[in-house]
Enzyme design. Structure first.
Site: not given
Ligand code: GDP
Length: 321
Positions: A18, A22-23, A142, A172
């Site tokens: 979070h 993104v979280g 990754y 993003l």
């Protein structure tokens, strides 16, 4: 638009990761629901530790899990810390997915990345390009871990009937991004450069490479909206790409950034810096067919991001951990 197959109201929803870009966007998006949001700091539960994750999940019993926790970073970090990238991501995914199964979680969404696709995948990249060719060697640590995550999701669907899905976001940008000049991605790098060039009254600003490569960008709040949309409306083994469906050249991006910032200097292209892959665009027809499209154009998203950037305390423009 596809009808919801699952409702988030009244649910206990765990956002793993979070504090990440993104979280954090998912947490913002999910406040629109009448749901209980669960998050746990890294110091309390290390997601790489199986026993800690199982205990926490058994105690908190979420109905829904958004798995946005991951070790992420650019090309330099991937090359320098390959063990961290593969181990941390494999452990986080295996622990959270297995514990979610054991705790009877109803819905789980695994966040991946379009860099899991083969280096020479067709453009725009369809989801079924997965595992059809060799990966980009610089980020295969990754990518292999994230591909294993997709396979975990598929395996728990098949063997245990779990309604778990996987999604792949494109590049993003937005709040919480990394603005470090050497390790950041192009959009935050250019935003910062233009901001600083304007403040210094500099006559020109440097853009790496030729300016010709094409890239796709999605605001992280649009991404969060798409992830929640899919959590409610999509159930299937096939992963789903999330992107804007639009590509721009690096030169066009630099011009748009300068316009947004109000910087009128000259752009200088530094050919000693690499261009990287000439084109990277996700095929978003699967997502579009379900009825989702982004709320923000690149221009609007940049304006919002620049306002966030300009308002952020300097110390918060972090390099990746
Ligand atoms: P990529 O999408 O994985 O290639 O990663 P980047 O976002 O770092 O780079 C995308 C493109 O933007 C490449 O062609 C870079 O050379 C170009 N670029 C231009 N200026 C910059 C800059 O200041 N920083 C970064 N990271 N890339 C830049």
């Amino acid at each position: 638009m596809a009808e919801p197959v699952y409702g988030l109201d009244g649910k206990r929803i765990f956002v793993a990761g979070h504090r990440g870009m993104v979280g954090a966007a998912l947490m913002r998006r999910l406040t629109a629901y009448d749901a209980t949001l669960l998050a746990v700091p890294r110091e309390e539960v290390d997601l790489r530790c199986q026993a800690a994750v199982e205990d926490w999940m058994a105690r908190e019993r979420p109905h829904v899990v958004f798995l946005a926790a991951a070790r992420v970073g650019g090309i330099a970090a991937n090359s320098r810390y390959p063990a961290d990238f593969i181990y941390d991501n494999l452990m986080i995914e295996a622990n959270v997915i297995h514990a979610a199964h054991r705790a009877g979680v109803e819905r789980l969404v695994l966040l991946g990345s379009t860099c899991i696709y083969p280096k020479l995948a067709p453009q725009p990249i369809p989801e079924d390009a997965l595992l059809t060719g060799p990966l980009e060697p610089t980020n295969e640590w990754y990518a292999i871990a994230k591909i294993a995550g997709i396979k975990l999701v598929q395996a728990y669907r098949r063997q245990h009937g779990r309604d778990f899905i996987a999604v792949q976001p494109t590049n993003l940008y937005g709040p919480g991004d990394n603005y470090d000049p050497e390790t950041s991605h192009v959009l935050p790098a250019l935003l910062r450069k233009a901001h600083e060039a304007k403040a210094a009254g500099a006559p020109r600003m440097t853009v790496w490479g030729s300016g010709r490569p094409l890239r796709e960008f999605l605001h992280v709040d649009d991404l969060a909206d798409a992830v929640v949309f899919l959590a409610e409306r999509y159930s299937g083994e096939a992963p789903v790409n999330i992107g804007s469906g639009e590509e721009v050249s690096i030169r066009e991006l630099a011009e748009l950034v300068c316009e947004t910032v109000g910087y009128g200097g000259e752009l200088v292209f530094d050919a000693s810096r690499p261009d990287g892959t000439p084109r990277k665009l996700a095929d978003v027809s699967r997502l579009s067919a379900l009825g989702w499209s982004r709320a923000r154009s690149l221009r609007d998203g940049l304006e919002q991001t620049y306002a966030d950037f300009a308002a952020a305390p300097a110390g918060s423009l972090r390099a990746p951990a």
